[in-house]
Design a protein around this motif. Structure first.
Motif, mmCIF file in Angstrom:
data_model
loop_
_atom_site.group_PDB
_atom_site.id
_atom_site.type_symbol
_atom_site.label_atom_id
_atom_site.label_comp_id
_atom_site.label_asym_id
_atom_site.label_seq_id
_atom_site.Cartn_x
_atom_site.Cartn_y
_atom_site.Cartn_z
ATOM 1 N N MET A 1 -19.617 -12.514 10.193
ATOM 2 C CA MET A 1 -20.358 -11.777 9.180
ATOM 3 C C MET A 1 -19.420 -11.348 8.044
ATOM 4 O O MET A 1 -19.762 -11.474 6.854
ATOM 5 N N ILE A 2 -18.216 -10.828 8.428
ATOM 6 C CA ILE A 2 -17.276 -10.375 7.398
ATOM 7 C C ILE A 2 -16.831 -11.552 6.536
ATOM 8 O O ILE A 2 -16.813 -11.467 5.296
ATOM 9 N N LYS A 3 -16.485 -12.678 7.190
ATOM 10 C CA LYS A 3 -16.052 -13.848 6.431
ATOM 11 C C LYS A 3 -17.139 -14.331 5.494
ATOM 12 O O LYS A 3 -16.877 -14.697 4.333
ATOM 13 N N GLY A 17 -7.652 -6.132 6.763
ATOM 14 C CA GLY A 17 -8.477 -5.271 7.603
ATOM 15 C C GLY A 17 -9.211 -4.180 6.857
ATOM 16 O O GLY A 17 -9.919 -3.386 7.478
ATOM 17 N N VAL A 18 -9.079 -4.129 5.550
ATOM 18 C CA VAL A 18 -9.742 -3.100 4.737
ATOM 19 C C VAL A 18 -10.603 -3.791 3.692
ATOM 20 O O VAL A 18 -10.090 -4.584 2.888
ATOM 21 N N ALA A 34 -8.447 2.896 0.364
ATOM 22 C CA ALA A 34 -7.985 1.639 0.961
ATOM 23 C C ALA A 34 -6.529 1.751 1.396
ATOM 24 O O ALA A 34 -6.140 1.255 2.464
ATOM 25 N N ALA A 35 -5.702 2.417 0.570
ATOM 26 C CA ALA A 35 -4.296 2.598 0.929
ATOM 27 C C ALA A 35 -4.160 3.437 2.193
ATOM 28 O O ALA A 35 -3.344 3.134 3.072
ATOM 29 N N LEU A 36 -4.951 4.500 2.312
ATOM 30 C CA LEU A 36 -4.910 5.343 3.495
ATOM 31 C C LEU A 36 -5.340 4.575 4.745
ATOM 32 O O LEU A 36 -4.705 4.668 5.798
ATOM 33 N N LEU A 37 -6.411 3.813 4.617
ATOM 34 C CA LEU A 37 -6.904 3.053 5.769
ATOM 35 C C LEU A 37 -5.907 1.982 6.181
ATOM 36 O O LEU A 37 -5.700 1.725 7.373
ATOM 37 N N ALA A 38 -5.273 1.361 5.206
ATOM 38 C CA ALA A 38 -4.290 0.324 5.528
ATOM 39 C C ALA A 38 -3.060 0.917 6.194
ATOM 40 O O ALA A 38 -2.421 0.279 7.035
ATOM 41 N N ALA A 39 -2.707 2.165 5.823
ATOM 42 C CA ALA A 39 -1.533 2.814 6.412
ATOM 43 C C ALA A 39 -1.779 3.227 7.853
ATOM 44 O O ALA A 39 -0.829 3.377 8.625
ATOM 45 N N VAL A 68 3.174 8.851 6.395
ATOM 46 C CA VAL A 68 2.646 8.744 7.760
ATOM 47 C C VAL A 68 3.587 9.473 8.708
ATOM 48 O O VAL A 68 4.754 9.718 8.371
ATOM 49 N N PRO A 69 3.128 9.850 9.906
ATOM 50 C CA PRO A 69 4.004 10.517 10.881
ATOM 51 C C PRO A 69 5.234 9.675 11.201
ATOM 52 O O PRO A 69 5.181 8.443 11.201
ATOM 53 N N ALA A 70 6.337 10.354 11.493
ATOM 54 C CA ALA A 70 7.625 9.679 11.684
ATOM 55 C C ALA A 70 7.608 8.682 12.829
ATOM 56 O O ALA A 70 8.327 7.675 12.790
ATOM 57 N N GLN A 71 6.792 8.930 13.848
ATOM 58 C CA GLN A 71 6.780 8.039 15.012
ATOM 59 C C GLN A 71 5.990 6.757 14.778
ATOM 60 O O GLN A 71 6.023 5.850 15.613
ATOM 61 N N ARG A 72 5.309 6.680 13.654
ATOM 62 C CA ARG A 72 4.511 5.491 13.376
ATOM 63 C C ARG A 72 5.393 4.322 12.977
ATOM 64 O O ARG A 72 6.395 4.474 12.292
ATOM 65 N N HIS A 73 5.008 3.124 13.397
ATOM 66 C CA HIS A 73 5.684 1.899 12.964
ATOM 67 C C HIS A 73 5.040 1.448 11.657
ATOM 68 O O HIS A 73 3.824 1.306 11.569
ATOM 69 N N LEU A 74 5.849 1.249 10.632
ATOM 70 C CA LEU A 74 5.338 0.927 9.310
ATOM 71 C C LEU A 74 5.208 -0.577 9.106
ATOM 72 O O LEU A 74 6.097 -1.343 9.472
ATOM 73 N N VAL A 75 4.101 -0.965 8.518
ATOM 74 C CA VAL A 75 3.875 -2.350 8.128
ATOM 75 C C VAL A 75 3.669 -2.364 6.618
ATOM 76 O O VAL A 75 2.900 -1.562 6.078
ATOM 77 N N ALA A 76 4.380 -3.227 5.927
ATOM 78 C CA ALA A 76 4.295 -3.263 4.465
ATOM 79 C C ALA A 76 2.869 -3.508 4.003
ATOM 80 O O ALA A 76 2.143 -4.344 4.561
ATOM 81 N N VAL A 77 2.458 -2.754 2.983
ATOM 82 C CA VAL A 77 1.128 -2.881 2.399
ATOM 83 C C VAL A 77 1.306 -3.100 0.903
ATOM 84 O O VAL A 77 1.985 -2.306 0.234
ATOM 85 N N SER A 78 0.722 -4.148 0.387
ATOM 86 C CA SER A 78 0.875 -4.460 -1.036
ATOM 87 C C SER A 78 0.334 -3.331 -1.908
ATOM 88 O O SER A 78 -0.777 -2.831 -1.693
#
Length: 290
Positions: A1-3, A17-18, A34-39, A68-78
């Motif tokens: 459906m999303i595609k 994913g956003v 969108a930036a918040l949801l992606a983070a 984001v909280p320090a314990q979170r693993h960060l993934v680059a977001v454009s």
């Protein structure tokens, strides 16, 4: 459906994913969410982006800043600048939508990334001048941070801004011209009314001597600005006051010469003191009447 909905342009992908479930160009609010949801969980808007939402800065900036909280693993977001903090949860403004750091936390965050002292001064004075925070709340926010650049300077800046220094130029005048050369203390942000009934404020007034100091931090002067300047100067003259106007060159790069000029005017109008040199080569006492 999303595609299918993306292929048919009913939805659009803003980040992995956003999705925006509408057509057309996404607005600023959509991109912030969108930036918040992606983070991911625990993310809050911070730094320049939080300053934009609080009204500390006047225009949107890019990239969008999210902490984001320090314990979170960060993934680059454009298009998103991600920060990690052990105080992300404590720093968030309650009931803010979208979530953002509190004004005090935002100001301190921005001072920690500032390149120059003037930038540090600008964030502090702007937040206090716009009545977004105050000396008590800023000092409280400072006290819970173990590591803080500019700590001593920040304490001095906050006190000066709370006392009426509403810009970097005003702070520099107080520190580098007035205090460094032993000039008398001037009143700050003194209200006045023109003969036509218009109200305003004068940056500095030496009340006992009838001397007004106007500090102009603008780099360019439009015709209407020049007219307003003349109106203020004429109003001061009508009140029997002597008006002096200084800009960045006189305050930042020629503070000693500026102090000497102010001292000469003050002495002509009754000040019995004498300015003091700020350094061995300071010319502040040169050409002063005995």
């Amino acid at each position: 459906m999303i595609k299918f909905r993306i292929r048919s342009n009913r939805w659009q992908q803003l980040h992995p994913g956003v999705y925006a479930t509408f057509t057309g160009i996404p607005g600023r609010g959509a991109w912030l969410w969108a930036a918040l949801l992606a983070a991911g969980p625990g993310g809050v808007l911070s730094y320049q982006t939080a300053a934009e939402l609080h009204g500390i800065s006047d225009k949107p900036t890019s990239p969008i800043h999210v902490t984001v909280p320090a314990q979170r693993h960060l993934v680059a977001v454009s298009g998103v600048c991600l920060h990690r903090s052990g105080r992300a949860v404590e720093a968030v403004e309650q009931r803010s939508y979208p979530p953002r750091t509190r004004v005090e936390e935002t100001v301190l965050d921005l001072t920690q990334t500032a390149r120059t002292f003037d930038d540090v001064c600008g964030w502090v004075t702007r937040a206090i001048a716009r009545e977004l925070t105050d000396e008590t709340r800023l000092n409280a926010a400072m006290s819970v941070r173990r590591r803080l650049r500019w700590r001593t300077d920040l304490g001095e800046l906050i006190a000066a801004a709370a006392g009426g220094d509403h810009s970097v130029l005003e702070f520099r005048y107080h520190r580098d011209v007035e205090r460094a050369h032993g000039l008398p203390e001037s009143a700050r942000q003194v209200p006045f009314t023109t003969p036509g009934g218009r109200r305003g404020r004068r940056d500095r007034v030496y009340e006992p001597f009838g001397v007004v100091i106007e500090l102009d931090g603008r780099l360019a002067h439009q015709p209407e600005d020049q007219w307003r300047d003349k109106t203020r100067d004429n109003a001061a003259a009508a009140d029997g006051k002597h008006s002096l106007r200084y800009g960045w060159p006189q305050v930042k790069w020629q503070p000693c010469e500026t102090a000497a000029e102010v001292a000469r005017v003050l002495r002509r109008r009754g000040w019995s003191g004498r300015p003091r040199p700020c350094s061995p080569g300071c010319p502040v006492q040169r050409d002063l009447p005995g």
